[in-house]
Design an enzyme around this catalytic site. Sequence first.
Site, PDB file in Angstrom:
ATOM      1  N   ASP A   1      68.546  56.601  24.698  1.00 54.55           N
ATOM      2  CA  ASP A   1      68.521  57.172  23.342  1.00 54.55           C
ATOM      3  C   ASP A   1      68.755  58.686  23.419  1.00 54.55           C
ATOM      4  OD1 ASP A   1      66.084  57.963  24.344  1.00 54.55           O
ATOM      5  OD2 ASP A   1      64.895  57.184  22.672  1.00 54.55           O
TER       6      ASP A   1
ATOM      7  N   ASP B   1      68.442  51.177  25.962  1.00 53.97           N
ATOM      8  CA  ASP B   1      67.199  51.864  25.573  1.00 53.97           C
ATOM      9  C   ASP B   1      66.814  51.447  24.150  1.00 53.97           C
ATOM     10  OD1 ASP B   1      65.174  53.562  26.223  1.00 53.97           O
ATOM     11  OD2 ASP B   1      66.339  55.407  26.022  1.00 53.97           O
TER      12      ASP B   1
ATOM     13  N   LYS C   1      64.955  48.920  27.923  1.00 56.13           N
ATOM     14  CA  LYS C   1      63.910  49.869  28.352  1.00 56.13           C
ATOM     15  C   LYS C   1      63.126  50.286  27.122  1.00 56.13           C
ATOM     16  CE  LYS C   1      64.655  54.450  29.357  1.00 56.13           C
ATOM     17  NZ  LYS C   1      63.754  55.087  28.376  1.00 56.13           N
TER      18      LYS C   1
ATOM     19  N   GLU D   1      59.501  52.832  25.903  1.00 59.99           N
ATOM     20  CA  GLU D   1      58.541  53.858  26.330  1.00 59.99           C
ATOM     21  C   GLU D   1      57.101  53.394  26.099  1.00 59.99           C
ATOM     22  OE1 GLU D   1      59.465  57.653  24.548  1.00 59.99           O
ATOM     23  OE2 GLU D   1      61.522  57.616  25.305  1.00 59.99           O
TER      24      GLU D   1
ATOM     25  N   GLU E   1      58.838  59.938  34.059  1.00 60.55           N
ATOM     26  CA  GLU E   1      59.542  61.159  33.635  1.00 60.55           C
ATOM     27  C   GLU E   1      58.592  62.358  33.650  1.00 60.55           C
ATOM     28  OE1 GLU E   1      61.981  60.834  30.118  1.00 60.55           O
ATOM     29  OE2 GLU E   1      62.353  62.988  30.069  1.00 60.55           O
TER      30      GLU E   1
HETATM   31  O1  KIV Z   1      67.297  58.291  26.979  1.00 61.72           O
HETATM   32  C1  KIV Z   1      67.277  58.640  28.170  1.00 61.72           C
HETATM   33  O2  KIV Z   1      68.252  59.195  28.708  1.00 61.72           O
HETATM   34  C2  KIV Z   1      66.059  58.372  28.919  1.00 61.72           C
HETATM   35  C3  KIV Z   1      65.930  58.953  30.300  1.00 61.72           C
HETATM   36  C4  KIV Z   1      65.720  60.407  30.258  1.00 61.72           C
HETATM   37  C5  KIV Z   1      64.847  58.278  31.040  1.00 61.72           C
HETATM   38  O3  KIV Z   1      65.193  57.722  28.438  1.00 61.72           O
END
Ligand code: KIV
Length: 294
Positions: free
Chosen positions: A74, A113, A143, A145, A211
């Site tokens: 994202d 994401d 993915k 968070e 992170e």
């Molecule tokens: O969106 C992204 O690029 C991320 C990474 C920084 C882990 O979530």
Amino acid sequence: MSGEPQTAASDTSAGTEQNPYGGAAASGGPKRVRTRHFQNAKRDGIKITGLTSYDQLTARIFDEAGIDFLLVGDSAGNNVFGYETTLPVTVDELIPLTRAVAGAVKRAFVVADMPFGSYENGPEDALHTAVRFMKETGAHAVKLEGGERSQKQIRRIVGAGIPVMAHIGYTPQSEHGLGGHVIQGRGDEVKQLLADAKAVQDAGAFAVVLEMVPADAARQVTELLEIPTISVGAGPHTDGQLLVWTDWAGLTIGRVPKFVKQYADLSGILSAAAKEWRTDVESGVYPNSEHSYE
Ligand code: KIV
């Protein structure tokens, strides 16, 4: 996992992969990176490499360079759409980018994401979003968070057969709750980091991104977990490394994070090329007969 001879593709434990339903995988080509290769890499001490990608051009280049996984992050919010944070990014915005990346790679594992607002409501919402990414893009995993707070969502998605990469430590979607770009897991905070790491592993995540956490905290998490840890600004003691490709390639707008090593100056190269082309057009050097049809 890249480089000969120790690549994910060189893992012969599964033999030659066949697709019983035909299609692209049946026609040969490099062996696709799978979740088991992440696990094997941790077991064998082979570092996993990942970059973000938001389009088919970079996806093809990074795939051919042997990068193990591509994250359609994202961070497209900042790097593609020009938003100040990742918060406004929507599923509808990320789906075409993810489809472009997934369609361009032969070997790399593609992770979609899940943007802010697409899973916080609960496990059913999370599953709905994950299913959209899997059906509409060709991504291989999602993915999201959060550690303990996202455990139910991860369990529900994994239970439906969709691999989940977790993301703990500094989580950009919670930027305002965390009080800005603040390093996570310092001092006593390491207890929460370890609890979050355990929670996502127990929920079935196949890997976890750490992170902006101190290197020693990342080492503790890596030693605690059976699943691989992937560092974004979490130092060298993790099982793999991930960077936002525009940072790494010198296209960052504004300040480059301390943990980024720049491997190219694309901003400088493109700017010089654009200026040279403009001058050539204005002075009549381009196009000449070499670049014109008879
Ligand atoms: O969106 C992204 O690029 C991320 C990474 C920084 C882990 O979530």
